[in-house]
Motif scaffolding. Sequence first.
Motif, mmCIF file in Angstrom:
data_model
loop_
_atom_site.group_PDB
_atom_site.id
_atom_site.type_symbol
_atom_site.label_atom_id
_atom_site.label_comp_id
_atom_site.label_asym_id
_atom_site.label_seq_id
_atom_site.Cartn_x
_atom_site.Cartn_y
_atom_site.Cartn_z
ATOM 1 N N GLU A 122 -7.159 1.603 -1.077
ATOM 2 C CA GLU A 122 -8.293 2.702 -0.839
ATOM 3 C C GLU A 122 -9.502 1.785 -0.708
ATOM 4 N N PHE A 123 -9.920 0.755 -0.990
ATOM 5 C CA PHE A 123 -10.908 -0.077 -0.641
ATOM 6 C C PHE A 123 -10.518 -0.640 0.415
ATOM 7 N N ALA A 124 -9.591 -0.913 0.994
ATOM 8 C CA ALA A 124 -9.311 -1.545 2.453
ATOM 9 C C ALA A 124 -9.770 -0.479 3.321
ATOM 10 N N HIS A 125 -9.478 0.762 3.104
ATOM 11 C CA HIS A 125 -9.769 1.762 4.246
ATOM 12 C C HIS A 125 -11.159 2.199 4.019
ATOM 13 N N ALA A 126 -11.884 2.067 2.773
ATOM 14 C CA ALA A 126 -13.203 2.372 2.639
ATOM 15 C C ALA A 126 -14.220 1.232 3.216
ATOM 16 N N LEU A 127 -13.876 -0.017 3.280
ATOM 17 C CA LEU A 127 -14.417 -0.904 3.670
ATOM 18 C C LEU A 127 -14.480 -1.071 5.291
ATOM 19 N N ALA A 128 -13.174 -0.732 5.808
ATOM 20 C CA ALA A 128 -13.039 -0.492 7.261
ATOM 21 C C ALA A 128 -13.784 0.502 7.721
ATOM 22 N N ARG A 129 -13.953 1.574 7.104
ATOM 23 C CA ARG A 129 -14.908 2.889 7.658
ATOM 24 C C ARG A 129 -16.389 2.314 7.534
ATOM 25 N N ARG A 130 -16.768 1.323 6.835
ATOM 26 C CA ARG A 130 -18.113 0.607 6.716
ATOM 27 C C ARG A 130 -18.320 -0.210 7.928
ATOM 28 N N GLY A 131 -17.439 -0.445 8.641
ATOM 29 C CA GLY A 131 -17.391 -1.227 9.871
ATOM 30 C C GLY A 131 -17.155 -2.741 9.767
ATOM 31 N N HIS A 132 -16.302 -3.207 8.447
ATOM 32 C CA HIS A 132 -15.791 -4.275 8.212
ATOM 33 C C HIS A 132 -14.482 -4.496 8.884
ATOM 34 N N HIS A 133 -13.953 -5.676 9.203
ATOM 35 C CA HIS A 133 -12.658 -6.149 9.621
ATOM 36 C C HIS A 133 -11.882 -6.348 8.259
ATOM 37 N N VAL A 134 -10.744 -5.760 8.087
ATOM 38 C CA VAL A 134 -10.217 -5.879 6.675
ATOM 39 C C VAL A 134 -8.627 -6.238 7.088
ATOM 40 N N VAL A 135 -8.298 -7.162 6.284
ATOM 41 C CA VAL A 135 -6.716 -7.497 6.180
ATOM 42 C C VAL A 135 -6.236 -7.152 4.826
ATOM 43 N N LEU A 136 -5.278 -6.393 4.509
ATOM 44 C CA LEU A 136 -4.960 -6.309 2.998
ATOM 45 C C LEU A 136 -3.449 -6.876 3.019
ATOM 46 N N LEU A 137 -3.178 -7.961 2.508
ATOM 47 C CA LEU A 137 -2.098 -8.632 2.207
ATOM 48 C C LEU A 137 -1.288 -8.708 0.805
ATOM 49 N N PRO A 155 0.848 -1.135 -0.057
ATOM 50 C CA PRO A 155 -0.116 0.022 0.126
ATOM 51 C C PRO A 155 0.853 1.396 0.020
ATOM 52 N N ASP A 156 1.873 1.096 0.300
ATOM 53 C CA ASP A 156 2.854 2.501 0.187
ATOM 54 C C ASP A 156 3.653 2.532 -1.100
ATOM 55 N N SER A 157 3.244 1.623 -1.797
ATOM 56 C CA SER A 157 4.093 1.920 -3.102
ATOM 57 C C SER A 157 3.366 3.132 -3.939
ATOM 58 N N PRO A 158 4.486 3.660 -4.589
ATOM 59 C CA PRO A 158 3.746 4.944 -5.455
ATOM 60 C C PRO A 158 3.283 4.607 -6.623
ATOM 61 N N LEU A 159 3.305 3.413 -6.959
ATOM 62 C CA LEU A 159 2.702 2.866 -8.431
ATOM 63 C C LEU A 159 1.382 2.860 -8.073
ATOM 64 N N VAL A 160 0.500 3.338 -9.473
ATOM 65 C CA VAL A 160 -0.981 3.227 -9.205
ATOM 66 C C VAL A 160 -1.745 1.952 -9.094
ATOM 67 N N GLY A 161 -0.882 0.863 -9.336
ATOM 68 C CA GLY A 161 -1.269 -0.201 -9.126
ATOM 69 C C GLY A 161 -1.498 -0.567 -7.377
ATOM 70 N N ALA A 162 -1.267 0.218 -6.672
ATOM 71 C CA ALA A 162 -1.276 -0.247 -5.089
ATOM 72 C C ALA A 162 -2.457 0.486 -4.817
#
Length: 406
Positions: A23-38, A11-18
């Motif tokens: 961003e969806f990990a953060h958005a889903l967490a804001r919606r109350g879900h428990h999220v792991v990004l691997l 997620p810290d990569s400057p490449l657009v593919g990151a």
Amino acid sequence: MRLALVNHLHPDSPLVGAARLREFAHALARRGHHVVLLTEAIAGREGDEPATLVARLAEHDWTRPLMVSTRARRVPLLDALRQGRLPRPLRALVIAGLYLARGGVFPDWSLGVAPLLPVLAGHFRPQAVWGTFGNTDAWIIARSLARRAGCPWVMDVKDKWDVFIPAPLRAYLAWRFNDAARLTALARSYLDHVRPRFSCPGTVIYSGVSQALLDQPAHGAAEDRLTLSGSTYSPATLSAVMAGIAGAVRPGTIFTYAGTDHRQVAEAARSLPCAVDIRGQLPQDELVALQRPSFANLYCCIGDHDRFHSKLIELLCVGRPILCLPPDGPEADSIARQVTGDFTGCATPEDLARALSQAWDRRQAPVPADGERLAAYGWDGQAALLEEVFEQVIPPNRRTEFSVRR
């Protein structure tokens, strides 16, 4: 829901593919879900180990996603392959062998991730796993984790299948991964492109834009600035853009470019009859600070109408005329019309010159898109659609294991 997301890029990569899964990990967490990004660890950083991951899972504040990364296992043959040190016949043989034997060409990443999968399956217990195709090892890992956890996995397509997969292997690899519960795609054109390959239902999930960008459209008169951003794709496209600009710029105009092609653009812009301001790749807030007061914002297209340029949605938020060359596909036109954005596709330098002159004449006031309709393309708006995908694939008896906070 407990959701595991898999992407090769940290997620810290400057490449657009990151950006998409971060961003969806953060958005889903804001919606109350428990999220792991691997993901894979960034070079030079240590990755997670099984013992420390158990503690991190137990102690984590789930109002934000848990970022888990692992270092790839070094494989000298793969180093030689990626550095271009293998003869062409051997290179082709190694790539084909990896795809045929295991379905992907990043076994070093998969090997690095493998010790963490039992921990995630046993201690996090995901109810669904989402893996994104920038490479098929993301799908290998997503499917492996899902099998261990006894849950469905969803494949995401954010890059065009036929561009990245060798032609003789496309049907075989599609068959190999055809056990996904659902398919999500970056754009309608991408979904239509891969739909014949995969039998599972598909949903378009656009890469969104930030709430800050949605909340701050342009205001007031524009500056005498014209901004081009992103890749220029080919010398011919760049030459056509420069010819169009040269045919329309007024005295005092500042041509600004920001992106990874800054060296090529700097060389091509030498002949422009105006001031030139060349930047490298910029953080989004700095880029938007240039785009918001520009009398027009330009981007180049790859010239393939099966491709979708996500930068269009970002530029629609800015609230100034948007021009592209060559014309973008029908999907871009449809989105621009839906949100009433000011968007013009240009086929020739003359088309671009005319569109620039028209934008110049309208520079005294912004041309904002419909904010309510545009909000549906924000990260939170698209996360609501993604949430529906997960709800549809999780068996009813497993949905009760987790209640979502709204």
